[in-house]
Scaffold this active site. Structure first.
Site, PDB file in Angstrom:
ATOM      1  N   ASN A  85      78.285  16.152 -62.222  1.00 19.44           N
ATOM      2  CA  ASN A  85      78.941  17.147 -63.087  1.00 19.44           C
ATOM      3  C   ASN A  85      80.013  16.516 -63.979  1.00 19.44           C
ATOM      4  OD1 ASN A  85      77.444  18.909 -61.594  1.00 19.44           O
ATOM      5  ND2 ASN A  85      79.161  19.842 -60.512  1.00 19.44           N
ATOM      6  N   ARG A 128      68.879  13.796 -54.578  1.00 22.51           N
ATOM      7  CA  ARG A 128      70.211  13.513 -55.123  1.00 22.51           C
ATOM      8  C   ARG A 128      70.072  13.228 -56.602  1.00 22.51           C
ATOM      9  NH1 ARG A 128      75.578  10.771 -52.850  1.00 22.51           N
ATOM     10  NH2 ARG A 128      76.821  10.972 -54.737  1.00 22.51           N
ATOM     11  N   ASP A 166      75.001  16.154 -57.809  1.00 21.49           N
ATOM     12  CA  ASP A 166      75.972  15.163 -58.292  1.00 21.49           C
ATOM     13  C   ASP A 166      75.827  14.908 -59.791  1.00 21.49           C
ATOM     14  OD1 ASP A 166      78.054  13.385 -58.003  1.00 21.49           O
ATOM     15  OD2 ASP A 166      76.783  11.704 -57.412  1.00 21.49           O
ATOM     16  N   ARG A 194      80.334  13.393 -64.982  1.00 19.17           N
ATOM     17  CA  ARG A 194      79.769  12.525 -66.033  1.00 19.17           C
ATOM     18  C   ARG A 194      79.122  13.346 -67.142  1.00 19.17           C
ATOM     19  NH1 ARG A 194      76.657   9.004 -61.833  1.00 19.17           N
ATOM     20  NH2 ARG A 194      77.510  10.647 -60.507  1.00 19.17           N
ATOM     21  N   LEU A 246      64.662  33.314 -48.358  1.00 18.52           N
ATOM     22  CA  LEU A 246      65.207  31.958 -48.493  1.00 18.52           C
ATOM     23  C   LEU A 246      66.604  31.934 -47.892  1.00 18.52           C
ATOM     24  CD1 LEU A 246      65.348  29.060 -49.921  1.00 18.52           C
ATOM     25  CD2 LEU A 246      66.355  30.260 -51.848  1.00 18.52           C
ATOM     26  N   HIS A 280      81.444  21.212 -63.750  1.00 23.46           N
ATOM     27  CA  HIS A 280      81.217  22.047 -62.564  1.00 23.46           C
ATOM     28  C   HIS A 280      80.719  23.434 -62.973  1.00 23.46           C
ATOM     29  CE1 HIS A 280      82.926  18.857 -60.300  1.00 23.46           C
ATOM     30  NE2 HIS A 280      84.179  19.065 -60.661  1.00 23.46           N
ATOM     31  N   GLU A 318      85.488  14.451 -48.312  1.00 22.62           N
ATOM     32  CA  GLU A 318      86.132  13.380 -49.082  1.00 22.62           C
ATOM     33  C   GLU A 318      86.571  13.847 -50.479  1.00 22.62           C
ATOM     34  OE1 GLU A 318      83.191  12.831 -47.290  1.00 22.62           O
ATOM     35  OE2 GLU A 318      84.407  11.935 -45.706  1.00 22.62           O
TER      36      GLU A 318
END
Ligand code: IPE
Ligand code: IPE
Ligand code: MG
Length: 239
Positions: free
Chosen positions: A22, A185, A20, A24, A132, A37, A67
């Site tokens: 990007n 986050r 989260d 700003r 991974l 982004h 959303e």
């Protein structure tokens, strides 16, 4: 043995990230949100390399939520196109590194067939890789995932008294994955925003102020070191 403060004998098996901040990051530079982004992509690949370096086995990243469709049309379109082009451009690199790519989230009509085809091709190409598993949550929402699980259980005709936590788990998109040991986050927000709600019941939460495009493996290592200082109790007493 340790790498940058990380005890390599106690690395979390599964790290989940809410990437989260990007928009700003871009706004602070007077750039359009989409530039944020784009910048977030390097952060993601550096995080993948860092995860490989310390031996994280599962990395799950939140790329587009159910959303996020409410954002301006141009931004949504950019995110969809951008993800398709990243897949085409970077999947071979991921494959060479031994990364297995996977996607969780709704495959609904709003996603172009060409995007779904890129996702499938990347997953197929990398299916046998073992170092991974990078799971990209795209058009993902935990409530939608749980709703879908309930539908499938009901459709299967399972008797109510036969439904256990195992039944629910087995019908989630993450059925063959361990629960995240840690959720990171970025961007200073302290919420889950509909990410893996069932699976994070006992995850350690690490909230960082750094904006996602500024995130790098160094932050991952710091978060893992923080995780290693915590005591997980799972409702029991000290072990
Ligand atoms: C995260 O960055 C990426 C997506 C949600 C797609 P944001 O776009 O949410 O950036 P902020 O939170 O507005 O800064
Ligand atoms: C969560 O970030 C979704 C992704 C990172 C893809 P958001 O930016 O959409 O979350 P809110 O709106 O701040 O809760
Ligand atoms: Mg955001």
């Amino acid at each position: 043995m340790s790498v940058s403060g990380v005890d390599l004998s106690a690395v979390p098996a599964h790290v989940a990230c809410v990437m989260d901040g990007n928009g700003r990051w871009a706004a602070r530079r007077g750039l359009p949100r989409t530039a944020g982004h784009e910048a977030g992509l390097d952060a993601l690949f550096d995080t993948v390399d860092g995860a490989l370096e310390i031996g994280v086995q599962w990395l799950t990243v939140y790329a587009f939520s159910t959303e996020n469709w409410t954002r301006p049309r141009d931004e949504v379109r950019f995110l969809l196109d951008f993800n398709r082009s990243i897949l085409a451009a970077r999947r071979d690199e991921m494959h060479e590194r031994g990364v297995r790519l996977r996607f969780i989230g709704g495959r609904d009509r709003r996603l172009a067939r060409s995007l779904l085809a890129e996702m499938d091709a990347a997953a197929e190409l990398t299916a046998a890789n073992k170092r991974l598993t990078l799971t990209v949550a795209f058009n993902y929402g935990a409530r939608a995932e749980l709703t879908e699980a309930v539908r499938r259980i009901v459709a299967s005709g399972t008797r109510p008294d036969k439904i256990t936590e195992h039944t629910i788990r087995a019908n989630l998109a993450t059925s063959d994955m361990p629960d995240p040991d840690m959720v990171i986050r970025t961007s200073g927000e302290h919420r889950l925003s509909n990410f893996l709600l069932w699976q994070v019941a006992y995850s350690e939460m690490v909230f960082l102020d750094v904006l996602w495009p500024d995130f790098s493996r160094t932050h991952l290592f710091e978060a893992v070191a923080e995780y290693q200082r915590r005591e997980r109790r799972f409702g029991g007493l000290d072990r």
